[in-house]
Design a protein around this motif. Structure first.
Motif, PDB file in Angstrom:
ATOM      1  N   GLU A   1     -11.094  11.727  11.012  1.00 10.52           N
ATOM      2  CA  GLU A   1     -10.343  12.625  10.130  1.00 10.52           C
ATOM      3  C   GLU A   1      -8.843  12.505  10.393  1.00 10.52           C
ATOM      4  O   GLU A   1      -8.036  12.423   9.458  1.00 10.52           O
ATOM      5  CB  GLU A   1     -10.817  14.063  10.364  1.00 10.52           C
ATOM      6  CG  GLU A   1     -10.293  15.086   9.386  1.00 10.52           C
ATOM      7  CD  GLU A   1     -10.818  16.486   9.679  1.00 10.52           C
ATOM      8  OE1 GLU A   1     -10.418  17.414   8.960  1.00 10.52           O
ATOM      9  OE2 GLU A   1     -11.608  16.655  10.638  1.00 10.52           O
TER      10      GLU A   1
ATOM     11  N   THR B   1     -16.022  17.804   6.255  1.00 10.29           N
ATOM     12  CA  THR B   1     -15.278  17.418   7.459  1.00 10.29           C
ATOM     13  C   THR B   1     -15.591  18.299   8.654  1.00 10.29           C
ATOM     14  O   THR B   1     -15.432  17.878   9.803  1.00 10.29           O
ATOM     15  CB  THR B   1     -13.764  17.462   7.190  1.00 10.29           C
ATOM     16  OG1 THR B   1     -13.419  18.755   6.664  1.00 10.29           O
ATOM     17  CG2 THR B   1     -13.366  16.390   6.182  1.00 10.29           C
TER      18      THR B   1
ATOM     19  N   ASN C   1      -9.756  24.212   3.924  1.00  8.37           N
ATOM     20  CA  ASN C   1      -9.613  23.124   4.890  1.00  8.37           C
ATOM     21  C   ASN C   1      -8.686  23.517   6.031  1.00  8.37           C
ATOM     22  O   ASN C   1      -7.641  24.128   5.819  1.00  8.37           O
ATOM     23  CB  ASN C   1      -9.062  21.866   4.200  1.00  8.37           C
ATOM     24  CG  ASN C   1     -10.093  21.217   3.302  1.00  8.37           C
ATOM     25  OD1 ASN C   1     -11.281  21.465   3.438  1.00  8.37           O
ATOM     26  ND2 ASN C   1      -9.635  20.372   2.386  1.00  8.37           N
TER      27      ASN C   1
ATOM     28  N   ARG D   1     -11.704  22.371  15.559  1.00 10.45           N
ATOM     29  CA  ARG D   1     -12.233  21.057  15.913  1.00 10.45           C
ATOM     30  C   ARG D   1     -12.481  21.019  17.413  1.00 10.45           C
ATOM     31  O   ARG D   1     -11.873  21.762  18.174  1.00 10.45           O
ATOM     32  CB  ARG D   1     -11.253  19.954  15.530  1.00 10.45           C
ATOM     33  CG  ARG D   1     -11.448  19.376  14.122  1.00 10.45           C
ATOM     34  CD  ARG D   1     -11.451  20.398  13.038  1.00 10.45           C
ATOM     35  NE  ARG D   1     -11.455  19.753  11.704  1.00 10.45           N
ATOM     36  CZ  ARG D   1     -11.512  20.415  10.588  1.00 10.45           C
ATOM     37  NH1 ARG D   1     -11.579  21.751  10.594  1.00 10.45           N
ATOM     38  NH2 ARG D   1     -11.511  19.779   9.432  1.00 10.45           N
TER      39      ARG D   1
ATOM     40  N   HIS E   1     -13.965  13.685  14.253  1.00 12.19           N
ATOM     41  CA  HIS E   1     -12.630  14.282  14.165  1.00 12.19           C
ATOM     42  C   HIS E   1     -11.543  13.218  14.246  1.00 12.19           C
ATOM     43  O   HIS E   1     -10.551  13.266  13.501  1.00 12.19           O
ATOM     44  CB  HIS E   1     -12.446  15.308  15.284  1.00 12.19           C
ATOM     45  CG  HIS E   1     -11.067  15.903  15.327  1.00 12.19           C
ATOM     46  ND1 HIS E   1     -10.510  16.558  14.251  1.00 12.19           N
ATOM     47  CD2 HIS E   1     -10.120  15.910  16.308  1.00 12.19           C
ATOM     48  CE1 HIS E   1      -9.298  16.970  14.560  1.00 12.19           C
ATOM     49  NE2 HIS E   1      -9.038  16.582  15.798  1.00 12.19           N
TER      50      HIS E   1
ATOM     51  N   GLU F   1      -7.446   9.202   9.061  1.00 14.05           N
ATOM     52  CA  GLU F   1      -7.187   9.234   7.623  1.00 14.05           C
ATOM     53  C   GLU F   1      -5.862   9.927   7.327  1.00 14.05           C
ATOM     54  O   GLU F   1      -5.091   9.473   6.460  1.00 14.05           O
ATOM     55  CB  GLU F   1      -8.331   9.964   6.914  1.00 14.05           C
ATOM     56  CG  GLU F   1      -8.196   9.980   5.404  1.00 14.05           C
ATOM     57  CD  GLU F   1      -9.350  10.673   4.721  1.00 14.05           C
ATOM     58  OE1 GLU F   1      -9.394  10.662   3.467  1.00 14.05           O
ATOM     59  OE2 GLU F   1     -10.212  11.245   5.419  1.00 14.05           O
TER      60      GLU F   1
END
Length: 421
Positions: A190, A354, A402, A407, A187, A193
């Motif tokens: 992610e 993801t 998405n 998470r 995570h 990014e």
């Protein structure tokens, strides 16, 4: 001559462990109400480590029932309550939370166990250790925090910081070691990014994971290492047992810290020791936690029994592949035994994914399994084919929008059970 010295060292190691076990049993059979009753028919001393099979198993449900009968902490305490200095409780992912207390001596034992994890991971006093963990009653990385101080490393606790704040703190403070769950490492990558942070250019060179079996799954480990440009080491432990295992430079499985634990692998149905190369349930006995002992504790973790040594040179008990799954997590879908970790191992080979969920459901009285996933492009066909080829079962897949799947910073809960009972 070398083989003779190694044999003598191994014999001395076994004798020391047997001595520690007998010493502990003498104490708890006198002063620990819970085990005094369970072990009342046992004659001491045990003559060999194999004699441990004379002792009864301990299960979590026993400890929970004992706490219900003797609130709030139960009777599994070798000393008066005023001698205890630390309180923790289990996460409750596999039942009612269990309250656990430690004396000052037992907590120092925890630190020593974690210091062994650091040693095997190459962490020294020259490192800056960053704990991406919100501290609470769950044991989490509390002992890791104390052990980092003990070995002389600079330690940073990120507390209630948001993920982006943790990333910037790691970068600003030049953290070299990151401690978190495998899910949270992914995570954070992610989030990095999204904020255009290149993790490979940070100072993090080592990642130590815990809380989930992913750190020993090659596809998950390799993905995290690729994203971070760092080497990943796994750690395994339990609130009610201690920090009992860790990976090594070979990264092929988990070593048991035999200085502080005795490990057995049993058939969960027959309760007998399994043979070489067979899967079974891991049973552990802690040797240095006199304040809160756990004798032949059925962990529920599934491992592969092996007597072969690891190439790293560590002679401690080695489980290739680490924790293969949880006994409670195994389900039978159309006649096939499935562990969620096996499905996750396939999913993690797709860098486009993801986040995901594994959903069990029922159609016409037949149990089915489906994978929901988020990805930056639709790879449904490829994923479905790979799952069928590797798991041996047709598994439905569904791409979702998405950001719709939660998470996790702690233990991930990716299994959704919608089956009709």
């Amino acid at each position: 001559m070398l083989e003779q010295r190694e044999g003598e060292a191994l014999l001395l190691h076994q004798e020391n462990r047997l001595h520690k076990l007998n010493q502990m049993l003498v104490s708890i059979m006198q002063y620990n109400r819970f085990y005094k009753e369970k072990l009342k028919d046992i004659k001491l001393p045990l003559k060999s480590l194999e004699d441990i099979r004379q002792l009864p198993f301990t299960e979590k449900k026993e400890l929970v029932e004992d706490q219900n009968a003797h609130p709030p902490y139960g009777s599994n305490h070798t000393f008066p309550i005023d001698k205890y200095v630390r309180y923790h409780q289990t996460s409750g992912t596999s039942g009612a939370p269990l309250k656990v207390l430690d004396t000052k001596e037992s907590w120092e034992w925890w630190e020593d166990c974690w210091a062994e994890v650091y040693r095997s991971s190459g962490v020294t006093e020259k490192d800056t250790v960053f704990l991406a963990f919100s501290f609470g009653p769950f044991i989490g990385f509390w002992a890791a925090f104390e052990a980092a101080k003990k070995i002389g490393a600079l330690v940073i606790a990120s507390g209630s910081q948001k993920s982006n704040e943790r990333l910037y703190s790691m970068i600003e403070n030049k953290a070299t070691v990151l401690l978190c769950t495998p899910s949270y490492a992914l995570h954070l990558a992610e989030v990095a990014e999204q904020h255009q942070i290149d993790l490979k250019h940070t100072s993090v060179r080592t990642i130590i994971t815990a809380g989930e079996p992913g750190g020993s799954v090659p596809s998950i480990r390799e993905r995290i290492e690729t994203l971070w440009g760092a080497k990943l080491f796994d750690h395994v432990g339990m609130t009610e047992m201690g920090a009992y295992g860790y990976s090594c430079s070979e990264q092929k499985g988990i070593h048991v810290n035999e200085e502080q634990f005795i490990a057995e692998v049993i058939d969960p149905d027959t309760l007998e020791w399994v043979g070489e190369g067979e899967r079974g349930e891991l049973v552990l006995t802690n040797l240095g936690r006199l304040g809160y002992p756990a004798i032949r504790y059925r962990t529920g973790d599934i491992v592969v029994h092996s007597s072969l040594p690891c190439k790293c040179g560590n002679h401690y008990q080695f489980f290739p592949g680490g924790i293969a799954g949880r006994k409670d997590d195994m389900v039978v879908i159309r006649g096939i035994n499935i562990y969620p970790s096996s499905i996750e191992a396939v999913i993690r080979e797709f860098p486009e994914i993801t986040e995901f969920r594994i959903v069990y459901y029922t159609v016409d009285y037949m149990d089915q399994v489906k994978v929901k996933f988020e990805a930056n492009r639709d790879i449904s066909s490829a994923l479905a084919w790979e799952l069928r080829d590797r798991i041996g079962l047709r598994i439905d897949v569904e791409k979702v929008e998405n950001g719709t799947l939660e998470r996790f910073t702690m233990k991930a809960r990716r299994i959704i059970d919608e089956r009709k009972r």
